[in-house]
Design a protein around this motif. Sequence first.
Motif, PDB file in Angstrom:
ATOM      1  N   VAL A   9      40.544  44.346  42.153  1.00  0.00           N
ATOM      2  CA  VAL A   9      41.148  44.768  43.579  1.00  0.00           C
ATOM      3  C   VAL A   9      40.255  44.550  44.889  1.00  0.00           C
ATOM      4  O   VAL A   9      40.577  43.905  45.953  1.00  0.00           O
ATOM      5  N   ILE A  10      38.975  44.438  44.463  1.00  0.00           N
ATOM      6  CA  ILE A  10      38.015  44.031  45.506  1.00  0.00           C
ATOM      7  C   ILE A  10      38.000  42.673  46.007  1.00  0.00           C
ATOM      8  O   ILE A  10      38.165  42.234  47.148  1.00  0.00           O
ATOM      9  N   ASN A  11      38.156  41.963  44.859  1.00  0.00           N
ATOM     10  CA  ASN A  11      38.200  40.245  45.219  1.00  0.00           C
ATOM     11  C   ASN A  11      39.601  40.025  45.672  1.00  0.00           C
ATOM     12  O   ASN A  11      39.479  39.255  46.912  1.00  0.00           O
ATOM     13  N   ALA A  12      40.584  40.745  45.561  1.00  0.00           N
ATOM     14  CA  ALA A  12      41.825  40.333  46.180  1.00  0.00           C
ATOM     15  C   ALA A  12      41.743  40.762  47.606  1.00  0.00           C
ATOM     16  O   ALA A  12      42.225  40.230  48.710  1.00  0.00           O
ATOM     17  N   ASP A  13      41.291  42.015  48.002  1.00  0.00           N
ATOM     18  CA  ASP A  13      41.286  42.573  49.030  1.00  0.00           C
ATOM     19  C   ASP A  13      40.312  41.796  49.867  1.00  0.00           C
ATOM     20  O   ASP A  13      40.770  41.525  51.295  1.00  0.00           O
ATOM     21  N   SER A  14      39.214  41.230  49.498  1.00  0.00           N
ATOM     22  CA  SER A  14      38.444  40.485  50.455  1.00  0.00           C
ATOM     23  C   SER A  14      39.116  39.067  50.856  1.00  0.00           C
ATOM     24  O   SER A  14      38.560  38.553  51.712  1.00  0.00           O
ATOM     25  N   LYS A  15      40.195  38.831  50.129  1.00  0.00           N
ATOM     26  CA  LYS A  15      41.037  37.532  50.499  1.00  0.00           C
ATOM     27  C   LYS A  15      42.223  37.914  51.096  1.00  0.00           C
ATOM     28  O   LYS A  15      43.037  37.201  51.220  1.00  0.00           O
ATOM     29  N   THR A  16      42.433  39.272  51.492  1.00  0.00           N
ATOM     30  CA  THR A  16      43.534  39.993  51.911  1.00  0.00           C
ATOM     31  C   THR A  16      44.738  39.232  51.257  1.00  0.00           C
ATOM     32  O   THR A  16      45.788  39.025  51.658  1.00  0.00           O
ATOM     33  N   ALA A  17      44.599  39.442  49.947  1.00  0.00           N
ATOM     34  CA  ALA A  17      45.689  38.626  49.068  1.00  0.00           C
ATOM     35  C   ALA A  17      46.188  39.687  47.935  1.00  0.00           C
ATOM     36  O   ALA A  17      45.482  40.889  47.759  1.00  0.00           O
ATOM     37  N   CYS A  18      47.415  39.785  47.508  1.00  0.00           N
ATOM     38  CA  CYS A  18      47.855  40.303  46.436  1.00  0.00           C
ATOM     39  C   CYS A  18      47.023  40.164  44.926  1.00  0.00           C
ATOM     40  O   CYS A  18      46.385  38.996  44.930  1.00  0.00           O
ATOM     41  N   ILE A  19      46.954  41.000  44.112  1.00  0.00           N
ATOM     42  CA  ILE A  19      46.435  40.492  42.885  1.00  0.00           C
ATOM     43  C   ILE A  19      47.145  39.424  42.117  1.00  0.00           C
ATOM     44  O   ILE A  19      48.336  39.632  42.053  1.00  0.00           O
ATOM     45  N   GLY A  20      46.663  38.338  42.063  1.00  0.00           N
ATOM     46  CA  GLY A  20      47.378  37.055  41.621  1.00  0.00           C
ATOM     47  C   GLY A  20      47.437  36.718  40.352  1.00  0.00           C
ATOM     48  O   GLY A  20      46.847  37.382  39.414  1.00  0.00           O
TER      49      GLY A  20
END
Length: 184
Positions: A9-20
């Motif tokens: 979640v943190i990784n995705a949020d830091s890229k403002t992306a959905c969980i890919g």
Amino acid sequence: MLDAFSRAVINADSKTACIGGEELASLRSFIAEGNKRLDAVNAIASNASCCVSDAIAGMICENTGLIQAGGNCYPNRRMAACLRDGEIILRYVTYALLAGDASVLDDRCLNGLKETYVALGVPLQSAARAVSIMKAICVAHINNTNKMYEGTSKFRKMDTPQGDCSALSAECASYFDRVIAALS
Ligand SMILES: CCC1=C(C)/C(=C/C2=NC(=C\c3[nH]c(/C=C4\NC(=O)[C@H](C)[C@H]4CC)c(C)c3CCC(=O)O)/C(CCC(=O)O)=C2C)NC1=O
């Protein structure tokens, strides 16, 4: 403290992306391999006191000055503190292995440990040596290739299904390497 899920979640949020796709695939395998992970944690946790005492004994055998006057495992108060620290470190490694993430180990165990040791005169190289022995023991327990004292009652194999645990033992080894790096 993070685990494999909150880390995604943190990784995705830091890229403002959905969980890919890639992250989902890695979480899917985290779940699919979950029982193996629990067995690996159990393999270490249920052999913890043997693992710690063997590692500290090995460290002292290689450097007997540690238990002589002036050594950092002398007198018994310091020996006890050293054994306790071995247990603490191993416990946090098992937490990290369970969570699939090193943050609990970093934040609650390793943060400031080197500075504490330097202030107390705890020899960093010896501590790192004890950790590296624990690493070898834990890898053997996870892979169920423990051969120590084979043929005696002290020889122990876990009653788990056969399978490939190389990824888990490598992950576990990386947490021990993290401890060693934090002390160097
Ligand atoms: C939750 C995380 C956590 C950690 C990791 C922790 C470590 C920790 N180890 C300590 C001491 C110590 N740690 C050792 C350890 C060793 N001496 C050796 O020669 C070996 C190389 C090594 C064992 C492998 C010793 C001997 C002391 C006591 C030093 C002294 O009082 O002179 C101290 C100082 C306070 C005390 O003695 O209890 C801390 C805070 N405390 C925590 O709360």
